[in-house]
Design an enzyme around this catalytic site. Structure first.
Site, mmCIF file in Angstrom:
data_model
loop_
_atom_site.group_PDB
_atom_site.id
_atom_site.type_symbol
_atom_site.label_atom_id
_atom_site.label_comp_id
_atom_site.label_asym_id
_atom_site.label_seq_id
_atom_site.Cartn_x
_atom_site.Cartn_y
_atom_site.Cartn_z
ATOM 1 N N THR A 158 0.802 -1.222 0.000
ATOM 2 C CA THR A 158 0.000 0.000 0.000
ATOM 3 C C THR A 158 0.833 1.269 0.000
ATOM 4 O O THR A 158 0.490 2.254 -0.677
ATOM 5 C CB THR A 158 -0.886 -0.002 1.274
ATOM 6 N N CYS A 198 -2.053 -17.695 22.217
ATOM 7 C CA CYS A 198 -2.176 -16.398 22.917
ATOM 8 C C CYS A 198 -1.218 -15.376 22.311
ATOM 9 O O CYS A 198 -0.143 -15.718 21.834
ATOM 10 C CB CYS A 198 -1.821 -16.548 24.391
HETATM 11 N N1 ASP Z 1 -2.213 -6.036 1.022
HETATM 12 C C1 ASP Z 1 -1.206 -5.045 1.309
HETATM 13 C C2 ASP Z 1 0.121 -5.767 1.449
HETATM 14 O O1 ASP Z 1 0.393 -6.370 2.433
HETATM 15 C C3 ASP Z 1 -1.554 -4.287 2.528
HETATM 16 C C4 ASP Z 1 -0.529 -3.279 2.957
HETATM 17 O O2 ASP Z 1 0.408 -2.932 2.272
HETATM 18 O O3 ASP Z 1 -0.657 -2.777 4.052
HETATM 19 O O4 ASP Z 1 0.879 -5.737 0.521
#
Ligand code: ASP
Length: 344
Positions: free
Chosen positions: A15, A281
């Site tokens: 992202t 846990c």
């Molecule tokens: N699906 C994305 C990834 O892990 C989510 C992220 O980047 O936070 O590549």
């Protein structure tokens, strides 16, 4: 005169490196050569930042041992040139990758800081900018005799720096997306960046930096739940080529006492499968001697995972399976902290 510090920023995907495409209105990865266009603050540092980008970029759900080897290779090839590394990575499997690299990068003497974001850099409320800026600052931080402050594999997210192999993603929405329940933060970022020196791995009697790229992924995770059937347990233990199982147990390492369950465990161990007991846990440790339900496992030859995370357990097993000569050597290494991943 002191040489100018240089940090390598490695973008693997996820992202963080996305912006809105004005033509389609959808999120697309941007060219990381232009990273300072999106994070202009980078130019204000008193150290140099070079960046490289994976091709293809990957969503971290597609992460694999092969890509960990590639990542470890990038660090190996650039180790002498740079003072520290920041790896931009999707959050979903970041804890696995940070754990894997902590085992692959032997005698690491420089910071390798993973970070990413919940919102892309190209969005107004992004957390990516702060995460990148602080991760870079941590990767470049040195003491007055020019030694790095955090020469280990870590994850920085929102306001905390954690040991990579102690961390888990625990929220898909919060900006503070990671947690390390069994080990304190290595540093905290507020107005000041405060380093928790007493918990940072600073061992000085190290050998030369070496990268061990081989991983053996003949590993499975078996998570117990009330009502689990013999068929499920039996089919996992009998997967062709399987060498080790992370058995996710209850509480302090407890499992059903039903005869069929213990028979399956006994039979799998007799066939040479390593079973590592890891608690479901979030915090605390496996203590197989505490309840009768754990003692049975211990007596059958199940190995304690102590307070290891599942992410770290899986990658430690992959690493040991690929690099040890015998089952005994693997079992004895599982009972040791190799990279600060367990408290004994
Ligand atoms: N699906 C994305 C990834 O892990 C989510 C992220 O980047 O936070 O590549």
């Amino acid at each position: 005169m002191q040489k100018e510090r240089q940090i390598l920023l490695i973008y693997t995907g996820g992202t963080v490196g996305m912006v809105v495409d004005p033509e389609t209105d959808s999120l697309v990865p941007f060219d990381f050569k232009n990273v300072s266009e999106h994070v202009p603050e980078i130019k204000k540092f008193d150290f140099l930042v070079d960046s490289i980008s994976f091709n293809p970029l990957i969503d971290s759900s597609d992460m694999s041992p092969l890509i960990w080897s590639k990542l470890a290779g990038v660090i190996e090839d650039n180790y002498l040139k740079y003072d520290g590394f920041v790896i931009l990575h999707g959050t979903d499997t970041m804890a696995y990758s940070a754990s894997a690299l902590s085992f692959m990068l032997q005698n690491l003497g420089k910071p390798v800081v993973f970070t990413g974001s919940q919102l892309p850099l190209g969005m107004l409320r992004t957390d990516g900018k702060e995460n990148i800026i602080t991760a870079l600052e941590i990767a470049a931080a040195q003491n007055n005799i020019h030694q790095p402050l955090v020469p280990e594999v870590s994850i920085f997210f929102q306001d905390k720096l954690f040991r990579g192999n102690r961390t888990k993603k625990d929220s898909s929405e919060q900006f503070s997306a990671f947690r390390s329940a069994n080990y304190p933060p290595l540093a905290e970022a507020g107005i000041y960046l405060k380093y928790n020196y007493s918990v940072i791995n600073n061992s000085t009697n190290q050998g030369p930096f070496t990268v061990m790229k081989k991983m053996d992924s003949n590993v499975a995770i078996l998570k117990l739940f009330p009502g689990i059937s013999r068929e499920v347990v039996c089919s996992i233990f009998n997967i062709a080529g399987l060498k080790a199982v992370v058995l996710e147990t209850y509480g302090s390492g407890n499992a059903p006492t039903a005869k069929w369950f213990l028979d399956e465990v006994k039979e799998a161990i007799a066939r040479g499968i390593i079973i590592l007991n890891v608690s479901q846990c979030m915090g605390g440790s496996v203590e197989m001697g505490r309840y009768e339900t754990g003692v049975y496992l211990l007596n059958h030859g199940v190995v304690s995972g102590y307070d290891i995370t599942t992410e770290s357990a899986v990658t430690k097993l992959m690493f040991l399976l690929a690099n040890c000569k015998s089952t005994e050597e693997i079992k004895s290494s599982l009972n040791k902290s190799l990279q600060g991943e367990i408290n004994l």
